[in-house]
Design a protein around this motif. Structure first.
Motif, PDB file in Angstrom:
ATOM      1  N   ARG A  55     -81.241   6.494 -29.550  1.00  0.00           N
ATOM      2  CA  ARG A  55     -81.795   6.782 -30.878  1.00  0.00           C
ATOM      3  C   ARG A  55     -80.800   6.425 -31.979  1.00  0.00           C
ATOM      4  O   ARG A  55     -81.185   6.036 -33.074  1.00  0.00           O
ATOM      5  CB  ARG A  55     -82.187   8.260 -30.983  1.00  0.00           C
ATOM      6  N   GLY A  56     -79.505   6.584 -31.685  1.00  0.00           N
ATOM      7  CA  GLY A  56     -78.487   6.252 -32.667  1.00  0.00           C
ATOM      8  C   GLY A  56     -77.740   4.979 -32.335  1.00  0.00           C
ATOM      9  O   GLY A  56     -76.543   4.862 -32.614  1.00  0.00           O
ATOM     10  N   ILE A  57     -78.446   4.005 -31.732  1.00  0.00           N
ATOM     11  CA  ILE A  57     -77.773   2.800 -31.236  1.00  0.00           C
ATOM     12  C   ILE A  57     -77.099   2.024 -32.362  1.00  0.00           C
ATOM     13  O   ILE A  57     -76.039   1.404 -32.161  1.00  0.00           O
ATOM     14  CB  ILE A  57     -78.777   1.896 -30.475  1.00  0.00           C
ATOM     15  N   ARG A  58     -77.674   2.061 -33.569  1.00  0.00           N
ATOM     16  CA  ARG A  58     -77.050   1.328 -34.676  1.00  0.00           C
ATOM     17  C   ARG A  58     -75.698   1.931 -35.023  1.00  0.00           C
ATOM     18  O   ARG A  58     -74.712   1.205 -35.229  1.00  0.00           O
ATOM     19  CB  ARG A  58     -77.967   1.349 -35.903  1.00  0.00           C
ATOM     20  N   ALA A  59     -75.623   3.263 -35.081  1.00  0.00           N
ATOM     21  CA  ALA A  59     -74.340   3.914 -35.364  1.00  0.00           C
ATOM     22  C   ALA A  59     -73.359   3.701 -34.219  1.00  0.00           C
ATOM     23  O   ALA A  59     -72.159   3.491 -34.446  1.00  0.00           O
ATOM     24  CB  ALA A  59     -74.555   5.410 -35.611  1.00  0.00           C
ATOM     25  N   VAL A  60     -73.858   3.733 -32.987  1.00  0.00           N
ATOM     26  CA  VAL A  60     -72.985   3.521 -31.828  1.00  0.00           C
ATOM     27  C   VAL A  60     -72.321   2.150 -31.899  1.00  0.00           C
ATOM     28  O   VAL A  60     -71.107   2.008 -31.699  1.00  0.00           O
ATOM     29  CB  VAL A  60     -73.792   3.667 -30.519  1.00  0.00           C
ATOM     30  N   GLN A  61     -73.119   1.130 -32.204  1.00  0.00           N
ATOM     31  CA  GLN A  61     -72.567  -0.224 -32.253  1.00  0.00           C
ATOM     32  C   GLN A  61     -71.756  -0.453 -33.526  1.00  0.00           C
ATOM     33  O   GLN A  61     -70.736  -1.155 -33.501  1.00  0.00           O
ATOM     34  CB  GLN A  61     -73.698  -1.239 -32.142  1.00  0.00           C
ATOM     35  N   ALA A  62     -72.184   0.157 -34.638  1.00  0.00           N
ATOM     36  CA  ALA A  62     -71.457  -0.045 -35.894  1.00  0.00           C
ATOM     37  C   ALA A  62     -70.054   0.545 -35.822  1.00  0.00           C
ATOM     38  O   ALA A  62     -69.109  -0.011 -36.390  1.00  0.00           O
ATOM     39  CB  ALA A  62     -72.236   0.577 -37.057  1.00  0.00           C
ATOM     40  N   TYR A  63     -69.901   1.668 -35.134  1.00  0.00           N
ATOM     41  CA  TYR A  63     -68.593   2.316 -35.025  1.00  0.00           C
ATOM     42  C   TYR A  63     -67.912   2.027 -33.691  1.00  0.00           C
ATOM     43  O   TYR A  63     -66.944   2.700 -33.338  1.00  0.00           O
ATOM     44  CB  TYR A  63     -68.740   3.832 -35.221  1.00  0.00           C
TER      45      TYR A  63
END
Length: 620
Positions: A246-254
Motif C-alpha cells: 500500500r505504501g510502495i511509493r514511499a518504500v521506493q522513494a526512501y
C-alpha cells in the motif's frame, strides 16, 4: 551501527505486535487470559449459531455416518465367522456358508461406500454454506463498523481475518469434522466389540490407556499455545505485506526495500518457526499413538496366541480381535490430525468471534427519528460539544456553533486545531463525549444510519475511486440514478467535457484507485458523485489541497455549483478556497477564536487577516 540499532528496534516493535493488545487497540486482538477465555466462549457460541440452520442436514449426515460405521464394523466380525464357521464346511465340501459370508462382506463394503459418499457430499454442502455465511458476516461487520475502528485496526489484519483465518476454519470443515465423528464412532464401537468378543483380552488392552491419556493431555495443552502463536505470526506476515504494498511509493522513494525485506524475512521466519513447532508436536503425538498401538498388538497377539494353543479361544476370535484392535488405534491417529486442524481453526475462530463481537461506538438508534421534509433544510447546531480520541486528550472542549441552512462555512486554523474532528463528528464517524450535534433539530444519534448518509456527504482530498467505469463511480452514492442523471451531474460541475474525451466516455474504466485520471479529474468525479447524491450537508475536507494551480481553478469553478443552496463545511489551508465561503471560523485548540464573513475578518486585524496577508504575499 545506528541504522542497525534502529532496524533492530523496528523489528522488535513488529514482533511485539503479535501479542500486544494495543497493536490495533481492538478487543478482537486482546491477548489477556481473561479475554482469551471470553473469546473461547464466544467462538463456540458463534460455531453453534452458524450450524443451527443446518440441523436437519446434520441429522442426515449423522445417520449416514452411523450406517457407514456399522458397515465398516461388520467386516472383521464376518472375517471371524468365515474362519470359524466357513472353512470347516468348505473342507467337508459345502461352500455355501463361506459364499454367504463373502457375499455379506461385499454387501457391507457397498453399504460403507454408499454411506461414505453420501456423507461427504452432504457434509461438503453444510461446510461450504457455513463458510459462505461466515465470510458474509465478517465482511458485513467490517463494512458497518465505524471509521474509528478502521483507524486503529490495520487493513492487513482485516485481510488476515477474511483469508488465512477463514481458510483455517475451511480446513477443519472440509475434513476435520469428518475425522472427528468417524474416529470417535469407530473407537466407541470397537471398544464395545472388544469387550464383547473377549473380556480378558480387552482388559489387557486397557493397560495402554494411562499412557494414551497422558500423551493426549500433553498434546492438547502444548498445541493450544502453539497454534494460537501460528495464527498471530501469520497475521503479521500478511499485515507487513499489505502495508508495504500500500505504501510502495514511499518504500521506493526512501529506499526502504532492504529494511522492509529484512522485517518481512524476520516475521516470515517467526511464522515458519511457529509452524514448525506445531509440526514437531504432531510428529511426537501421532507416531507415539502408533507405537503404543503396535506394542499392544504384539502383546495381544502373544497372549491371545497362548490362549488359542490352550484351547481357550478360537482362531477366528483372535483374528477378529486383532483387526478390531488395529481399528481402535488408527482412529486415535486420525484424531491427532483432527486436533491439528481443530487447534488452528479454534485460534482463527476466536479472532473472528472477536471481530464479530466488536460493537460500534456509534450505534444505530433503537427508534430512528426522521428528518423534517420540505425546503430550507440543513441547519447544524453544536451544543457544548466536547470530544477526544483518547479520554485524557480532548480535541474539542465545550464547542458552541450554529450553521444556518444553506450557509457555506470555512474552517481554518493550524494543524491539530480540531477542524477535521468537527467534520468527522458531523459525518458521525464518532459521537461527542459530551453535548449534542443536531441536524435540522434532530440529534445525529437519533438518525438512522441510512438517512444520515443520505443527508451528509464528505469529500476529502484523496477521494477514493473504485475500480469500474466513470459512470459507476459518479452514481456511487445513488446507485439507482440513470445515465441522464449521471451526465447532468457531470455537466453541472464541469466534468462532462473531459469525461466525453476519454476513450470510452462515461464507460471508461478508471482502474485501481482512479489511476487513469489526473488528481483534478478524480476530484471532479468526486464532486459529481456528491452533486448527484444531493445531500443536505456537504463537507469538503482539504478537497483542493493536493491539486496544482490549473487543477484547483478547474475544481473551484465546480465548487460554486456543488455548494449552491446547501449547507457546507469547507476545511482548507488554501485561502483561495475560503473566499467562496459565506462565513469563516478560525479554530485553535478545539475552540472557535474568530467567526465572521471573510471580508470583515480581513479588516479586523486578527488571525484570519494575518493568514490572508501571508497568502497574498506568497502570490507576489
Amino acid at each position: 551501527m545506528t541504522g542497525d540499532r534502529e532496524g533492530a528496534a523496528e523489528l522488535a516493535r513488529w514482533r511485539g505486535r503479535a501479542t500486544d493488545p494495543d497493536a490495533d487497540r481492538s478487543r478482537a486482538e486482546d491477548a489477556s487470559p481473561e479475554a482469551v477465555a471470553r473469546l473461547r466462549v464466544r467462538s463456540r457460541a458463534l460455531l453453534r449459531n452458524l450450524l443451527r440452520p443446518h440441523r436437519r442436514r446434520l441429522g442426515g449426515a449423522v445417520a449416514l455416518l452411523l450406517a457407514q460405521n456399522a458397515a465398516a464394523m461388520a467386516g472383521p466380525y464376518l472375517v471371524m465367522l468365515g474362519i470359524d464357521r466357513g472353512i470347516g464346511p468348505l473342507r467337508a465340501g459345502d461352500p455355501a456358508p463361506l459364499v454367504a459370508l463373502a457375499g455379506a462382506f461385499a454387501a457391507a463394503a457397498l453399504i460403507e461406500y454408499a454411506a461414505r459418499r453420501g456423507f461427504l457430499t452432504l457434509s461438503a454442502r453444510i461446510g461450504q454454506a457455513v463458510l459462505l455465511e461466515l465470510r458474509r458476516r465478517v465482511y458485513g461487520q467490517f463494512l458497518h463498523l465505524p471509521v474509528g475502528f478502521h483507524e486503529r485496526y490495520t487493513s492487513g489484519r482485516m485481510v488476515s481475518r477474511l483469508t488465512s483465518d477463514v481458510d483455517a476454519i475451511a480446513e477443519l470443515v472440509d475434513g476435520g469434522i469428518d475425522r472427528l465423528v468417524v474416529s470417535t464412532l469407530s473407537m466407541l464401537t470397537v471398544a464395545g466389540i472388544l469387550l464383547w468378543l473377549d473380556p480378558p483380552l480387552a482388559g489387557v488392552t486397557l493397560l495402554a490407556f494411562p499412557l494414551l491419556f497422558w500423551l493426549s493431555r500433553w498434546f492438547t495443552r502444548a498445541s493450544a499455545t502453539a497454534y494460537r502463536q501460528t495464527r498471530e505470526t501469520v497475521a503479521l506476515v500478511i499485515v507487513h505485506f499489505v502495508e508495504s504494498l500500500r505504501g510502495i511509493r514511499a518504500v521506493q522513494a526512501y529506499r526502504r526495500e532492504r529494511r522492509n525485506q529484512r522485517i518481512f524475512d524476520a516475521v516470515n521466519d517467526d511464522y515458519r518457526e511457529a509452524s514448525l513447532r506445531t509440526f514437531r508436536l504432531g510428529a511426537l503425538y501421532s507416531p507415539g499413538i502408533r507405537a503404543v498401538g503396535n506394542v499392544m498388538v504384539a502383546v495381544v497377539l502373544g497372549y491371545g496366541g497362548a490362549r488359542v494353543l490352550g484351547g481357550d479361544m478360537a482362531v477366528g476370535v483372535l483374528a477378529a480381535f486383532l483387526l478390531y484392535l488395529r481399528r481402535f488405534f488408527e482412529p486415535m491417529e486420525e484424531l491427532s490430525q483432527f486436533y491439528n486442524s481443530w487447534q488452528s481453526a479454534t485460534a482463527a475462530l476466536e479472532k473472528l468471534a472477536g471481530v464479530l463481537d466488536e460493537r460500534s461506538a456509534v450505534p444505530e438508534p433503537a427508534r430512528p427519528v426522521p428528518l423534517p421534509t420540505g425546503p430550507g433544510h440543513g441547519a447544524l447546531a453544536f451544543r457544548s460539544v466536547s470530544f477526544g480520541y483518547r479520554p485524557d486528550t480532548p480535541v474539542l472542549s465545550g464547542l458552541e456553533l450554529r450553521v444556518p441552512a444553506g450557509q457555506t462555512v470555512a474552517l481554518i486554523g493550524p494543524t491539530g486545531a480540531g477542524k477535521s474532528t468537527i467534520a468527522k463528528l458531523v459525518a458521525r464517524f464518532h459521537d461527542p463525549d459530551t453535548g449534542t450535534i443536531s441536524l435540522d433539530g434532530v440529534d445525529l444519534r437519533d438518525l438512522g444510519d441510512a438517512e444520515l448518509r443520505r443527508a451528509v456527504v464528505l469529500v476529502t482530498q484523496e477521494n477514493h475511486l473504485f475500480s469500474g467505469s466513470v459512470a459507476e463511480n459518479i452514481r456511487f452514492g445513488r446507485p439507482d440514478a440513470d445515465d441522464a442523471a449521471v451526465t447532468a451531474a457531470a455537466r453541472a460541475i464541469g466534468a462532462h467535457d473531459f469525461i466525453a474525451a476519454l476513450p470510452d466516455g462515461y464507460d471508461t474504466q478508471v482502474r485501481r484507485r482512479g489511476g487513469r485520471l489526473s488528481a483534478g479529474q478524480r476530484q471532479l468525479v468526486a464532486f459529481a458523485r456528491a452533486f448527484l447524491a444531493d445531500p443536505r450537508v456537504l463537507i469538503l475536507d482539504e478537497a483542493t489541497s493536493s491539486l496544482d494551480v490549473p487543477s484547483e481553478r478547474l475544481v473551484q469553478r465546480a465548487l460554486a455549483t456543488v455548494l449552491r443552496d446547501r449547507t457546507a463545511l469547507v476545511i482548507a489551508h488554501r485561502l483561495s478556497t475560503v473566499e467562496i465561503a459565506d462565513r469563516v471560523l478560525v479554530v485553535d485548540g478545539g475552540r472557535i477564536v474568530e467567526d465572521g464573513p471573510p471580508d470583515r475578518l480581513i479588516t479586523a486585524d486578527g488571525r484570519y487577516a494575518a493568514l490572508h496577508r501571508q497568502w497574498r504575499d506568497s502570490l507576489i
